[in-house]
Design a protein around this motif. Structure first.
Motif, short mmCIF file in Angstrom:
data_model
loop_
_atom_site.label_atom_id
_atom_site.label_comp_id
_atom_site.label_asym_id
_atom_site.label_seq_id
_atom_site.Cartn_x
_atom_site.Cartn_y
_atom_site.Cartn_z
N MET A 1 -19.67 7.87 -7.00
CA MET A 1 -18.61 7.80 -7.97
C MET A 1 -17.39 8.52 -7.41
SD MET A 1 -18.21 8.84 -11.98
CE MET A 1 -19.71 9.63 -12.12
N SER A 2 -16.26 7.91 -7.58
CA SER A 2 -15.02 8.47 -7.06
C SER A 2 -14.46 9.54 -7.99
CB SER A 2 -14.00 7.35 -6.89
OG SER A 2 -12.77 7.87 -6.50
N LYS A 3 -14.09 10.66 -7.40
CA LYS A 3 -13.42 11.71 -8.17
C LYS A 3 -11.92 11.56 -7.97
CE LYS A 3 -15.73 14.76 -5.85
NZ LYS A 3 -16.55 13.88 -5.07
N GLY A 4 -11.14 12.12 -8.85
CA GLY A 4 -9.70 12.00 -8.78
C GLY A 4 -9.08 12.55 -7.52
N ARG A 5 -9.71 13.55 -6.91
CA ARG A 5 -9.07 14.16 -5.75
C ARG A 5 -9.47 13.49 -4.43
NH1 ARG A 5 -12.58 18.21 -7.77
NH2 ARG A 5 -14.37 18.50 -6.45
N ASP A 6 -10.35 12.48 -4.45
CA ASP A 6 -10.71 11.76 -3.24
C ASP A 6 -9.50 11.00 -2.71
OD1 ASP A 6 -13.25 12.71 -3.59
OD2 ASP A 6 -14.07 10.82 -4.34
N ARG A 7 -9.44 10.82 -1.39
CA ARG A 7 -8.28 10.21 -0.76
C ARG A 7 -8.68 9.08 0.17
NH1 ARG A 7 -3.49 12.24 -1.32
NH2 ARG A 7 -3.36 14.11 -2.57
N MET A 8 -7.72 8.19 0.42
CA MET A 8 -7.92 7.07 1.32
C MET A 8 -6.72 6.97 2.26
SD MET A 8 -8.85 3.14 0.43
CE MET A 8 -10.34 3.74 -0.34
N VAL A 9 -7.00 6.65 3.53
CA VAL A 9 -5.97 6.41 4.54
C VAL A 9 -6.11 4.97 4.99
CG1 VAL A 9 -5.23 6.99 6.87
CG2 VAL A 9 -5.88 8.81 5.30
N TYR A 10 -5.00 4.21 4.94
CA TYR A 10 -5.03 2.82 5.34
C TYR A 10 -3.65 2.38 5.82
CZ TYR A 10 -3.10 2.13 0.66
OH TYR A 10 -2.32 2.20 -0.47
N LYS A 11 -3.61 1.24 6.50
CA LYS A 11 -2.37 0.68 7.05
C LYS A 11 -1.71 -0.21 6.01
CE LYS A 11 0.18 -0.56 10.75
NZ LYS A 11 0.93 0.31 11.58
N ARG A 12 -0.38 -0.01 5.82
CA ARG A 12 0.41 -0.87 4.94
C ARG A 12 1.75 -1.12 5.62
NH1 ARG A 12 1.78 1.45 -0.74
NH2 ARG A 12 3.32 2.58 0.48
N GLY A 13 1.97 -2.35 6.02
CA GLY A 13 3.21 -2.67 6.74
C GLY A 13 3.27 -1.94 8.07
N ASP A 14 4.35 -1.19 8.26
CA ASP A 14 4.53 -0.42 9.50
C ASP A 14 4.05 1.02 9.37
OD1 ASP A 14 5.63 -2.61 10.72
OD2 ASP A 14 7.70 -2.04 10.29
N SER A 15 3.51 1.40 8.22
CA SER A 15 3.16 2.80 7.97
C SER A 15 1.67 2.96 7.67
CB SER A 15 3.94 3.33 6.77
OG SER A 15 5.32 3.26 6.99
N TRP A 16 1.20 4.17 7.92
CA TRP A 16 -0.14 4.57 7.50
C TRP A 16 0.02 5.36 6.21
CZ3 TRP A 16 -4.64 2.93 9.40
CH2 TRP A 16 -4.61 2.28 10.64
N VAL A 17 -0.78 5.02 5.21
CA VAL A 17 -0.67 5.57 3.86
C VAL A 17 -1.75 6.61 3.62
CG1 VAL A 17 -0.78 4.97 1.41
CG2 VAL A 17 0.25 3.38 3.03
N ASN A 18 -1.37 7.73 3.02
CA ASN A 18 -2.28 8.76 2.53
C ASN A 18 -2.15 8.71 1.01
OD1 ASN A 18 -3.53 11.11 1.69
ND2 ASN A 18 -1.96 12.44 2.51
N LYS A 19 -3.23 8.32 0.31
CA LYS A 19 -3.15 8.09 -1.13
C LYS A 19 -4.38 8.61 -1.84
CE LYS A 19 -3.04 4.09 -4.24
NZ LYS A 19 -4.35 4.32 -4.77
N ARG A 20 -4.16 9.26 -2.98
CA ARG A 20 -5.28 9.62 -3.85
C ARG A 20 -5.86 8.36 -4.45
NH1 ARG A 20 -4.83 15.03 -7.41
NH2 ARG A 20 -6.33 13.86 -8.63
N ASN A 21 -7.17 8.31 -4.63
CA ASN A 21 -7.81 7.10 -5.14
C ASN A 21 -7.37 6.76 -6.56
OD1 ASN A 21 -9.11 6.95 -2.73
ND2 ASN A 21 -11.12 7.45 -3.50
N ASP A 22 -7.01 7.74 -7.35
CA ASP A 22 -6.63 7.47 -8.74
C ASP A 22 -5.12 7.36 -8.93
OD1 ASP A 22 -6.00 10.13 -8.34
OD2 ASP A 22 -6.78 10.80 -10.26
N ALA A 23 -4.34 7.37 -7.84
CA ALA A 23 -2.88 7.33 -7.94
C ALA A 23 -2.36 5.90 -7.81
CB ALA A 23 -2.26 8.21 -6.86
#
Length: 81
Positions: A1-23
């Motif tokens: 189960m995902s908690k609010g503070r878990d994070r994901m890093v992935y490629k979007r366009g020309d940038s790498w994204v650092n995003k909270r799973n619940d954001a």
């Protein structure tokens, strides 16, 4: 189960994204995947730990890591980090 503070890093366009799973929006954008991973790791360390999921260029999960003091459900089998 995902908690609010878990994070994901992935490629979007020309940038790498650092995003909270619940954001809805990204926490930060970076030129390289390493910069995004380092940023996510630092934020998780400051926020009492959690799960960091890293996706590759193809969008598939490449790696998962529990950042302490998070709870790693299978510590003996986690030999990646």
């Amino acid at each position: 189960m995902s908690k609010g503070r878990d994070r994901m890093v992935y490629k979007r366009g020309d940038s790498w994204v650092n995003k909270r799973n619940d954001a809805d929006r990204a926490s930060s954008l970076h030129k390289t995947q390493k910069e995004a991973i380092d940023s996510a790791h630092g934020l998780l360390s400051n926020q009492r730990g959690g799960e960091l999921t890293i996706k590759g260029l193809d969008g598939k999960i490449r790696s998962k890591d529990t950042i302490s003091p998070g709870n790693d459900p299978f510590p003996p089998r986690d030999t990646e980090h």
